[in-house]
Write a protein that holds these residues in place. Structure first.
Motif, PDB file in Angstrom:
ATOM      1  N   THR A 156      30.439 -22.929 -27.145  1.00  0.00           N
ATOM      2  CA  THR A 156      29.660 -24.225 -27.658  1.00  0.00           C
ATOM      3  C   THR A 156      31.557 -25.199 -26.600  1.00  0.00           C
ATOM      4  O   THR A 156      32.286 -24.447 -25.473  1.00  0.00           O
ATOM      5  CB  THR A 156      30.907 -23.874 -29.216  1.00  0.00           C
ATOM      6  OG1 THR A 156      32.343 -24.244 -28.728  1.00  0.00           O
ATOM      7  CG2 THR A 156      29.495 -22.784 -29.856  1.00  0.00           C
ATOM      8  N   ASN A 157      31.488 -26.700 -26.851  1.00  0.00           N
ATOM      9  CA  ASN A 157      32.008 -26.792 -25.872  1.00  0.00           C
ATOM     10  C   ASN A 157      34.143 -26.486 -25.965  1.00  0.00           C
ATOM     11  O   ASN A 157      34.666 -26.192 -25.064  1.00  0.00           O
ATOM     12  CB  ASN A 157      32.498 -28.856 -26.788  1.00  0.00           C
ATOM     13  CG  ASN A 157      31.530 -29.254 -26.423  1.00  0.00           C
ATOM     14  OD1 ASN A 157      30.650 -28.975 -25.115  1.00  0.00           O
ATOM     15  ND2 ASN A 157      30.837 -29.719 -26.294  1.00  0.00           N
ATOM     16  N   ASP A 158      34.113 -26.251 -27.382  1.00  0.00           N
ATOM     17  CA  ASP A 158      35.513 -25.485 -27.384  1.00  0.00           C
ATOM     18  C   ASP A 158      35.811 -24.097 -27.277  1.00  0.00           C
ATOM     19  O   ASP A 158      36.912 -23.883 -26.358  1.00  0.00           O
ATOM     20  CB  ASP A 158      35.564 -25.443 -29.342  1.00  0.00           C
ATOM     21  CG  ASP A 158      36.005 -26.543 -29.976  1.00  0.00           C
ATOM     22  OD1 ASP A 158      36.547 -27.797 -28.911  1.00  0.00           O
ATOM     23  OD2 ASP A 158      35.618 -26.978 -31.238  1.00  0.00           O
ATOM     24  N   GLU A 159      34.836 -23.654 -26.795  1.00  0.00           N
ATOM     25  CA  GLU A 159      34.730 -22.141 -26.152  1.00  0.00           C
ATOM     26  C   GLU A 159      34.455 -22.466 -24.474  1.00  0.00           C
ATOM     27  O   GLU A 159      35.377 -21.760 -24.024  1.00  0.00           O
ATOM     28  CB  GLU A 159      33.319 -20.896 -26.520  1.00  0.00           C
ATOM     29  CG  GLU A 159      33.474 -21.186 -28.099  1.00  0.00           C
ATOM     30  CD  GLU A 159      32.406 -20.400 -28.127  1.00  0.00           C
ATOM     31  OE1 GLU A 159      32.249 -19.285 -29.382  1.00  0.00           O
ATOM     32  OE2 GLU A 159      31.060 -20.753 -28.104  1.00  0.00           O
TER      33      GLU A 159
END
Length: 82
Positions: A59-62
């Motif tokens: 994901t973007n956060d990861e």
């Protein structure tokens, strides 16, 4: 030319700056200033989960967390070499 970023990484001002700078770099690298008028760019945003890194769809956060971790590791290595 295609530029791929995570979703929401570039607001409108940043989109304009990226296109301008990369277009200039392409024309300069080719040694042909007129190439800037014929350079097309595609700005693409990866969907959450659309980035593959180390065998995992992030994901973007990861992805941001992985990038920050790698930056910290590189900075630590650079500090050790000094």
């Amino acid at each position: 030319m295609q530029v791929l970023t995570n979703a929401g990484a570039l607001d409108r001002d940043k989109q304009l700056a990226v296109v301008s700078r990369f277009t200039g770099m392409v024309a300069e690298a080719a040694g042909d200033p007129t190439l800037a008028d014929r350079t097309w760019m595609l700005l693409t945003e990866a969907a959450p989960g659309g980035w593959g890194l180390g065998g995992h769809a992030h994901t973007n956060d990861e992805l941001v967390a992985a990038a920050r971790k790698q930056i910290a590791e590189l900075q630590a290595m650079a500090g050790e070499q000094q």
